[in-house]
Every structure is written in structure tokens, then in C-alpha cells.
Design an enzyme around this catalytic site. Structure first.
Site, PDB file in Angstrom:
ATOM      1  N   GLY A   1      23.595  47.113  57.759  1.00 37.86           N
ATOM      2  CA  GLY A   1      23.087  46.198  56.745  1.00 37.86           C
ATOM      3  C   GLY A   1      21.913  45.405  57.282  1.00 37.86           C
ATOM      4  O   GLY A   1      21.218  45.839  58.212  1.00 37.86           O
ATOM      5  N   SER A   2      21.704  44.235  56.727  1.00 43.60           N
ATOM      6  CA  SER A   2      20.535  43.434  57.084  1.00 43.60           C
ATOM      7  C   SER A   2      20.703  42.795  58.458  1.00 43.60           C
ATOM      8  O   SER A   2      21.815  42.545  58.926  1.00 43.60           O
ATOM      9  CB  SER A   2      20.307  42.333  56.041  1.00 43.60           C
TER      10      SER A   2
ATOM     11  N   LYS B   1      35.287  48.148  54.659  1.00 44.22           N
ATOM     12  CA  LYS B   1      34.841  47.222  53.619  1.00 44.22           C
ATOM     13  C   LYS B   1      33.529  47.768  53.049  1.00 44.22           C
ATOM     14  O   LYS B   1      32.467  47.578  53.606  1.00 44.22           O
ATOM     15  CB  LYS B   1      34.622  45.817  54.201  1.00 44.22           C
TER      16      LYS B   1
ATOM     17  N   GLU C   1      23.744  48.536  63.055  1.00 45.22           N
ATOM     18  CA  GLU C   1      22.646  49.352  62.546  1.00 45.22           C
ATOM     19  C   GLU C   1      21.980  48.515  61.470  1.00 45.22           C
ATOM     20  O   GLU C   1      22.474  48.413  60.348  1.00 45.22           O
ATOM     21  CB  GLU C   1      23.186  50.681  62.003  1.00 45.22           C
TER      22      GLU C   1
ATOM     23  N   CYS D   1      16.748  52.101  55.694  1.00 45.63           N
ATOM     24  CA  CYS D   1      16.294  51.379  56.882  1.00 45.63           C
ATOM     25  C   CYS D   1      15.266  52.166  57.684  1.00 45.63           C
ATOM     26  O   CYS D   1      14.525  51.593  58.479  1.00 45.63           O
ATOM     27  CB  CYS D   1      17.488  51.010  57.764  1.00 45.63           C
TER      28      CYS D   1
END
Length: 483
Positions: free
Chosen positions: A235-236, A182, A257, A291
Site C-alpha cells: 500500500g502507500s 485483511k 511493498e 506501484c
């Protein structure tokens, strides 16, 4: 002819999802925006839930066949995929710059970075991980092997739209797992071209599937499906925690992550040239939307003024512009919402007492461009220091002792990356051992490549991607006792 239309004519800008062995489209569409022009590049289907469930069933079928494939066959698939990607590196770079906004130079660098994971895992696939255990009173032969975890899913971000997929999919294929991907709805075209080239290079149908659409809904389907045994998310931290909660009902394995809040400690003996390269590479790669980006620059008081002036001089020369302009140093941030969030953060930081030394405003009238921004007179109580910035904003603080620097650096809920600049190797080592982060860069910020175990601690998540450790995220130990 525009770059987007040229790619469409070549069949390389694909406006369909790939699932259930075919390219899929529907009436419900999602617009994909060029952040430099604010124009629509194209559309992708908002894949309906019933089709997502069908795709999961097809992944189960693909998994049942692929788990018995030989390591050599998996390695061959990855090598052919790597070759196909490198042959289309320019087209990939153009797609990334179109939908992400980073400079074409950085997009080309991402292709090499992303493809390297496929090459790495092609070699990891053929390594023998089976080992023996001494016999006991019951079993003459005891062996531990590693077997595929099963059907996997990846939910990936927009900031590195190719690399964040290949370092998951490469490991999954090497381990013998099928994968549902996705991609971010902001940057789906890169993932779809990646899928096309995988199929063109011989990847079995449905071994990987790329499902476009609403991220929250599709992620909820993934973590509600018992057939999916592993979910990898980049992602967040906020969304990662939500996915992790959802995975608990099916006891799915997860790798997270997540966000970062990286400090750069500049010691009293730091080399000025090394220091400025660390600042420019560590902060402004992908316009700070990484990040591992440097968020907090901590400078020893003995060289504070000189360092601040040096940083100001170099950063003020950076050119902001369209990513296709070869002279641009910085492209866009990803969306108008991101731009507005950063401008609000700048306003809050000024109100909280920091000194705005450079930038702080939107650049131009069109596109999501932000001036590179520098803050001094910053304290650890300010909002900008506590969270992930994800934009071209530098904060600079002062410290007087090694102990104070370590305390300031560790004063965060994140634990992904940290950096040290200094000549004294003993002090560098001593400080690195005391920093509570998963990755430490000493005298360079370019810490990530396919050969290292990428990942962090605390609110930056868990699990590792790349290195010798990466493939184990997609394997389970299986014990055989033979009497």
C-alpha cells in the site's frame, strides 16, 4: 440478470467474512461500490475487534498443527488451490472488474498472474533448504534449517485485489505458516471468493482467514498482537510507516511493498515501436494505478518532439469506458476521492507551469472515469514529479546527457521500478547499474511475475515477494549443534 446477481446466485459473490472456521456476518456493514456505475454491489461485515482477536487465537492453533506438515502436503494444497482458481477465472475476472473498475481483459490477466504465485510456491515448498556447517571443537554435527516464522498477517490493497494476496499467502503456506488476510474494504469480494476456493480445495480450516472491515482498526489490532510474528503490507508509504511503527513494540517482522515513482528513460537510439509499447503498457495498465507504473518519461533532446507526438497520437486513441465493454482500453479510477485528487493534481500542475497537451478532465457524468492526460514542459520541482501519481497521467521531460538522465531519474524518495529504452546494450547496462531502484526493465515494462523477487528500496519499502527470495520472508534460520 446483472453480473453481480448472477455471481450471488452461484454462491461466488460472498458477503461474509471468514474467521474462526465459519462464515461470519454482523449488523455493522460496509458498502462495496462499483466505480463504473457508482452503485452498491453488496456489503461485507465490519468485523468487530473481539472477533478479530478470536481469529488471531484460531490462527495460533492452526499454526501449531500446520508447522509440522510435510513440504509435500503444503505443495499439494497449493496445487489444488491453483487449479480451483483457474477453473473459476472468468468469475474472478468479473468480480475484479465489478469492484475495481479495470477492464475485463486486465482482470483476466490478473487471474493468471495471481494463480502463478500459487503454482510457483507449490514448487518452492518442496525444496530442501537445510545445510551443514563444518564441525568445531565442541560439536561434531552442525546444521542450519529454516522453520516457519509463525502466525502471519497480510494487509492488501485494492489495485490488484487477487495477486497481492496470493503472492503473500502462497509463500506463507509453502513455508508452513497460517495467515490472517485483511483485504481492502474497496475490493473484498475477490478475496472472499479466493478463500472459498481454498477451503473447497482442501485447505485446513483457519489456516487462512479473511477479515473484512475498517483497515486502520484491524491493522492496529494485528500489530498489537504478539502472537502475529510477521506482517506483510502492500500500500502507500504513509500507511506502511505507521504499521511499521506499530510493529516495533512486539518486534514483529515486517515486509513493506510501498509506493513508486518510476522513470522511463528513452535514449537517443530507442526503437519507436518498443518505446510506445513501454509507454502504453507501463503507464496505462490498471489505468496507471500500479506501484510500478511509469510516472516520469525522460526523453533525449534529439528525439523529444518526435517522441512527444508519437505518444500523443497513440494515447489520444485510447478508449475510456466500462470495464465490461470489450472495446474499452481504460476503466475507472477506484473512488470519487481518487478522481478528485487526480483532478486537483492536474490543476496544480497547470498552475505550476506545465503544458497540458491532452485530457485533464473527468470523462462522462457517471462513474469515476478520467481522460488519459499528458503533460509536457515539466520540471523536477513540480509536485506531480515528486510523488506517486496513481492514475492515467503522463509527464514528459527532456534530457541532454546520460548523466542528466540518471540524475533526474534518481531524484526521488522512491526506489521501486525504473525503465530504460534503447538499442545500445552497453549503455543500457551502465545506466541500469546507476539507477537506485529495486527492479529495472530494459526495453519492456512487464517486469513482474512469480519467478522474480519483487520489491524496492528507500521509501518503496523492503522485503521481496516472489522468486527464490519470497519464501524466506516467512522462514527463520534455526541452528542445531550436536556434540
Amino acid at each position: 440478470m446483472s453480473i453481480a446477481n448472477s455471481l450471488k446466485q452461484k454462491g461466488l459473490l460472498i458477503e461474509k467474512a471468514y474467521l474462526c472456521g465459519t462464515w461470519f456476518d454482523c449488523d455493522d456493514k460496509i458498502n462495496v461500490i462499483n466505480p463504473a456505475t457508482e452503485e452498491i454491489i453488496g456489503t461485507v461485515p465490519n468485523t468487530p475487534s473481539d472477533k478479530v482477536l478470536e481469529a488471531i487465537k484460531d490462527s495460533v492453533s492452526a499454526q501449531e498443527h500446520f508447522k509440522f506438515s510435510s513440504p509435500e502436503a503444503r505443495s499439494h494444497l497449493l496445487k489444488k488451490w491453483y487449479e480451483a482458481m483457474m477453473q473459476h477465472s472468468r468469475e474472478f475476472a468479473e468480480l475484479i472488474t465489478l469492484e475495481n473498475g479495470k477492464t475485463i481483459k486486465e482482470s483476466l490477466a490478473e487471474i493468471e498472474y495471481a494463480a502463478a504465485y500459487l503454482k510457483w510456491y507449490a514448487e518452492e515448498a518442496i525444496k530442501d533448504r537445510m545445510y551443514s556447517i563444518p564441525s568445531n571443537n565442541y560439536f561434531q554435527t552442525r546444521v542450519v534449517d529454516y522453520v516457519p516464522v509463525g502466525v502471519t498477517a497480510a494487509v492488501t490493497p485494492w489495485n490488484f485485489p487477487l495477486a497481492m494476496i496470493t503472492r503473500k499467502a502462497g509463500a506463507a503456506i509453502a513455508a508452513g505458516c497460517s495467515m490472517l488476510i485483511k483485504p481492502s474494504e474497496l475490493t473484498p469480494f475477490t478475496a472472499l471468493l479466493m478463500c472459498k476456493l481454498a477451503l473447497d480445495s482442501g485447505m485446513p480450516s483457519n489456516l487462512i482467514q479473511v477479515i473484512t472491515g475498517d483497515a486502520k482498526r484491524i491493522a492496529e489490532i494485528f500489530h498489537g498482537a504478539y502472537a502475529i510474528r510477521k506482517i506483510s503490507f502492500t500500500g502507500s508509504t504513509r500507511i506502511g510507516k505507521a504499521i511499521m511503527k506499530g510493529c516495533s513494540d512486539s518486534l514483529q517482522r515486517v515486509a513493506m511493498e510501498l509506493g513508486g515513482n518510476a522513470p522511463l528513460i528513452i535514449n537517443s537510439d530507442a526503437d519507436p515501436d518498443v518505446m510506445i509499447n513501454m509507454v502504453l503498457n507501463g503507464k496505462f495498465r490498471n489505468n496507471g494505478q500500479s506501484c510500478t507504473a511509469v510516472n516520469r518519461i525522460l526523453v533525449h533532446e534529439s528525439r523529444y518532439e518526435k517522441t512527444v507526438n508519437h505518444i500523443y497520437e497513440k494515447v489520444s486513441r485510447l478508449k475510456v469506458g466500462d470495464g465490461f465493454d470489450e472495446n474499452s482500453d481504460l476503466g475507472t479510477v477506484i473512488t470519487e476521492d481518487s478522481l478528485n485528487r487526480l483532478i486537483r493534481l492536474i490543476d496544480i500542475t497547470v498552475r505550476q507551469g506545465a503544458k497540458l497537451m491532452l485530457g485533464g478532465k473527468r470523462f462522462g457524468n457517471k462513474g469515476y472515469f478520467l481522460e488519459p492526460t499528458i503533460f509536457t514542459e515539466v520540471t523536477n520541482t513540480m509536485e506531480i514529479v515528486k510523488g506517486e501519481i496513481f492514475g492515467p497521467i503522463i509527464t514528459i521531460q527532456k534530457f541532454s546527457s546520460e548523466e542528466e538522465a540518471i540524475a533526474m531519474a534518481n531524484d526521488t524518495d522512491y526506489g521501486l521500478a525504473a525503465y530504460i529504452c534503447g538499442v545500445n546494450p552497453e549503455r543500457n547496462k551502465r545506466m541500469a547499474e546507476r539507477l537506485n531502484f529495486g527492479m529495472i526493465g530494459i526495453n519492456d515494462t512487464r517486469i513482474s511475475d512469480a519467478k522474480i523477487p519483487f520489491g524496492g528500496t528507500k521509501n518503496s519499502g523492503f522485503g521481496r515477494e516472489g522468486g527464490r527470495e519470497g519464501i524466506y520472508e516467512y522462514l527463520e534460520p534455526k541452528y542445531y549443534g550436536i556434540a
